[in-house]
Design a protein around this motif. Structure first.
Motif, PDB file in Angstrom:
ATOM      1  N   ASN A  26      55.424  40.417  38.953  1.00 35.49           N
ATOM      2  CA  ASN A  26      56.728  39.835  39.250  1.00 35.49           C
ATOM      3  C   ASN A  26      57.776  40.958  39.286  1.00 35.49           C
ATOM      4  N   LYS A  48      53.638  33.997  34.563  1.00 35.00           N
ATOM      5  CA  LYS A  48      52.372  34.653  34.260  1.00 35.00           C
ATOM      6  C   LYS A  48      52.077  35.822  35.204  1.00 35.00           C
ATOM      7  N   CYS A  49      52.871  35.962  36.243  1.00 36.05           N
ATOM      8  CA  CYS A  49      52.629  37.023  37.228  1.00 36.05           C
ATOM      9  C   CYS A  49      53.040  38.379  36.658  1.00 36.05           C
ATOM     10  N   THR A  50      52.061  39.243  36.439  1.00 32.89           N
ATOM     11  CA  THR A  50      52.360  40.579  35.927  1.00 32.89           C
ATOM     12  C   THR A  50      53.030  41.456  36.978  1.00 32.89           C
ATOM     13  N   TYR A  94      56.748  33.624  42.534  1.00 31.91           N
ATOM     14  CA  TYR A  94      56.213  34.233  41.318  1.00 31.91           C
ATOM     15  C   TYR A  94      56.422  33.256  40.159  1.00 31.91           C
ATOM     16  N   ASN A  95      55.488  33.265  39.217  1.00 37.22           N
ATOM     17  CA  ASN A  95      55.707  32.496  38.000  1.00 37.22           C
ATOM     18  C   ASN A  95      55.711  33.436  36.804  1.00 37.22           C
ATOM     19  N   GLU A 124      47.102  33.387  44.221  1.00 35.62           N
ATOM     20  CA  GLU A 124      47.310  34.146  42.992  1.00 35.62           C
ATOM     21  C   GLU A 124      48.767  34.593  42.922  1.00 35.62           C
ATOM     22  N   CYS A 125      49.040  35.613  42.131  1.00 29.98           N
ATOM     23  CA  CYS A 125      50.404  36.110  41.969  1.00 29.98           C
ATOM     24  C   CYS A 125      50.704  37.172  43.034  1.00 29.98           C
ATOM     25  N   PRO A 126      51.664  36.944  43.925  1.00 35.32           N
ATOM     26  CA  PRO A 126      52.449  35.712  44.035  1.00 35.32           C
ATOM     27  C   PRO A 126      51.776  34.690  44.967  1.00 35.32           C
ATOM     28  N   TYR A 127      52.132  33.418  44.792  1.00 28.78           N
ATOM     29  CA  TYR A 127      51.742  32.375  45.738  1.00 28.78           C
ATOM     30  C   TYR A 127      52.456  32.689  47.053  1.00 28.78           C
TER      31      TYR A 127
END
Length: 222
Positions: free
Chosen positions: A196, A192-194, A189-190, A157-160
């Motif tokens: 981040n 979509k990661c809240t 992090y991408n 998930e966020c983060p990988y």
């Protein structure tokens, strides 16, 4: 007396030299090389290690007569990789298949080498990270144990996130006796990661202050 002391000192230095050599870490060549070093437990008539990628089977180990049926699923030793391995083997005239990592423990039996120790660790969720072997793809050994530096995917998930560990595996029992957490070595992090950190910093920036409202004066009629 001085002669004996000098001999003792030389002996100590020799011991230290041997110890330092024993502690020197070596890197695993590749995951495929590790799997190819397996020694099946018990009497096996024939066995095959197959790597399937893009729907095509590649035979990595061929021992005996090829009489197996291609499989459409198997075990994955690298997170998020679009490929898999499986084993087909014949024992006492019966054909068997291994498609789960946990099944490799019984297939291997007693650990014969460091590669089999790594496979035991793989069955527990660890893996050799071929891109980062310095932190998650090396080992050393002494008379009692194998010491493996391997990676583990701790979050999709966020983060990988990937962490690396040092595992102490007994040469006698094949059991992981001790696990040392060496921390995170990959964290991605991408958008979509809240959670981040960059997005959080942007959100924490002060919003522009509203301009003071102009006061309106009332005019009296005469």
């Amino acid at each position: 007396m001085k002669k004996n002391n000098s001999k003792f000192i030389v002996f100590i230095f020799l011991l230290l030299g041997v110890f330092s050599l024993a502690q020197e870490k070596k890197q695993f060549l590749s995951i495929q090389n590790v799997l190819q070093k397996m020694n099946p437990n018990g009497k096996i008539d024939s066995w095959f290690l197959i790597y399937n990628t893009y729907g095509k089977d590649n035979v990595l180990v061929s021992s005996g007569k090829k009489d197996y049926t291609p499989q459409f699923s198997g075990f994955d030793v690298v997170p998020d990789e679009d490929s898999f391995y499986y084993i087909a083997y014949s024992q006492n005239g019966k054909l068997n298949y291994i498609t789960e990592l946990q099944e490799l423990k019984n297939f291997i039996g007693k650990i014969d080498n460091v590669e089999e120790a790594a496979i035991i660790a793989m069955s527990e969720g660890y893996f050799i990270d071929e891109e980062f072997k310095d932190v998650a793809g090396n080992y050393y050994e002494d008379t009692s144990n194998y010491y493996l530096d391997l990676g583990k995917l701790t979050s999709k998930e966020c983060p990988y996130q990937k962490k690396h560990y040092t595992l102490t595996i007994s040469k006698t029992t094949g059991i992981i006796n001790y696990t040392k957490d060496n921390g995170t070595y990959i964290e991605l992090y991408n958008k979509k990661c809240t959670n981040n950190p960059r997005l959080l910093k942007i959100e924490k920036k002060e919003e522009p202050k509203d301009e003071p409202k102009k006061s309106t004066k009332s005019t009296k009629r005469r």
